[in-house]
Scaffold this motif. Structure first.
Motif, PDB file in Angstrom:
ATOM      1  N   ALA A  23      11.387  12.902 -17.040  1.00  0.00           N
ATOM      2  CA  ALA A  23      11.496  13.510 -18.374  1.00  0.00           C
ATOM      3  C   ALA A  23      10.145  14.013 -18.852  1.00  0.00           C
ATOM      4  O   ALA A  23      10.050  15.095 -19.457  1.00  0.00           O
ATOM      5  N   PRO A 105      15.562  13.726 -26.309  1.00  0.00           N
ATOM      6  CA  PRO A 105      16.306  12.692 -25.577  1.00  0.00           C
ATOM      7  C   PRO A 105      17.221  11.851 -26.459  1.00  0.00           C
ATOM      8  O   PRO A 105      18.329  11.491 -26.044  1.00  0.00           O
ATOM      9  N   MET A 205      16.806  14.671 -19.004  1.00  0.00           N
ATOM     10  CA  MET A 205      16.107  15.580 -19.910  1.00  0.00           C
ATOM     11  C   MET A 205      16.742  16.951 -19.798  1.00  0.00           C
ATOM     12  O   MET A 205      17.021  17.429 -18.696  1.00  0.00           O
TER      13      MET A 205
END
Length: 221
Positions: A23, A105, A205
Motif C-alpha cells: 500500500a 484505505p 490499495m
C-alpha cells in the motif's frame, strides 16, 4: 499506455507486512509520479494469499522511471522475502473507467470489490467488447455507487477477459444489476460468454491519479 497485470502469492505469515509495504508503494507511486496512472491491488476473499495487481502507466518511459524510484525499490526488496511466487500476465486494455483518485484505505475496506473472470467466444469478441465498454462507461458515469470498472484482455489467450469491479457497497451493486445499461449488456452477451466466475476480493490499495476535471467526473481510457 502500458498495462501490467500481476498475480502474486504471498507467504501467509507475511500478509500483514506485505499489505503495508504494498500500500505504501502504490500510494507513493500515484502521488509522486504523474506517469503512474493507477495501481490497484486486491486479495481474493476466499484465499488472501492470492493477490492481483493492475497497473497503468502513461508510457513505457513512465514505467522505466517508476522502477528506479526509492519507493518502488523499497517495495521490491521487501517483497522478495514475502512472495512465494509472482507472475506477470500479458494483457491489453479494453476499457479502464473510474471516477478517479485514490480511495483512502479506511474507505476502501467498506467497498464491494470483485474480479470477473470471463471466457468469451473468440468469434464474437468484437461484438462482446462493444457491449462491455458501453456498459462500463454508462455505469461509472450514471451510477454514484459504481466507482470503477476496468477491463483487460489476455494477450496470449484472447478469449479471456478480466474485469475489476469496485462498488460503494452491496446496495450499490444490487442497484447496478437492475439498470437498463447493465441488463442490455447481460442480455446482449448471454450467448457470447462461455464461462463466468465472480470471486469477491478485498482491497489492499486502490490508488490513481486525481481526476483532471471536477471531483465526481469520470475518466475512461
Amino acid at each position: 499506455m502500458v498495462i501490467r497485470l500481476w498475480e502474486l502469492e504471498v507467504d501467509p505469515a507475511q500478509l500483514g507486512a506485505f499489505r503495508a509495504v504494498g500500500a505504501e508503494n502504490l500510494e507513493a507511486s500515484t502521488r509522486l509520479e504523474p506517469g503512474v496512472l493507477m495501481m490497484h491491488a486486491v486479495q481474493l476473499a476466499d484465499d488472501p494469499t492470492q493477490v492481483c495487481v493492475l497497473e497503468a502507466y502513461a508510457s513505457q518511459e513512465a514505467y522505466e522511471s517508476h522502477i528506479r524510484t526509492p519507493h518502488f525499490l523499497k517495495y521490491k526488496a521487501a517483497a522478495q522475502r514475502m512472495l512465494r511466487s509472482q507472475r506477470l500476465v500479458p494483457v491489453n486494455p479494453i476499457l479502464l473507467c473510474a471516477k478517479g483518485g485514490t480511495i483512502p484505505p479506511a474507505v476502501a475496506q467498506g467497498l464491494m470489490v470483485r474480479i470477473a473472470v470471463i471466457g468469451v467466444d473468440p468469434t464474437q469478441m468484437d461484438a462482446y467488447k462493444a457491449l462491455l465498454t458501453e456498459e462500463q462507461e454508462a455505469s461509472v458515469r450514471l451510477e454514484p455507487g459504481v466507482l470503477m470498472l476496468h477491463s483487460v484482455q489476455y494477450a496470449e489467450d484472447a478469449s479471456q477477459v478480466r474485469l475489476l469491479e469496485v462498488y460503494a457497497g452491496r446496495e450499490a451493486y444490487e442497484s447496478h444489476i437492475q439498470t437498463p445499461h447493465f441488463l442490455k449488456y447481460k442480455n446482449g452477451t448471454e450467448r457470447m460468454v462461455r464461462s463466468l466466475e465472480l470471486p469477491l476480493a478485498n482491497p489492499i490499495m486502490l490508488a490513481a491519479q486525481p481526476p483532471v476535471q471536477a471531483v465526481g467526473s469520470v475518466t475512461c481510457m
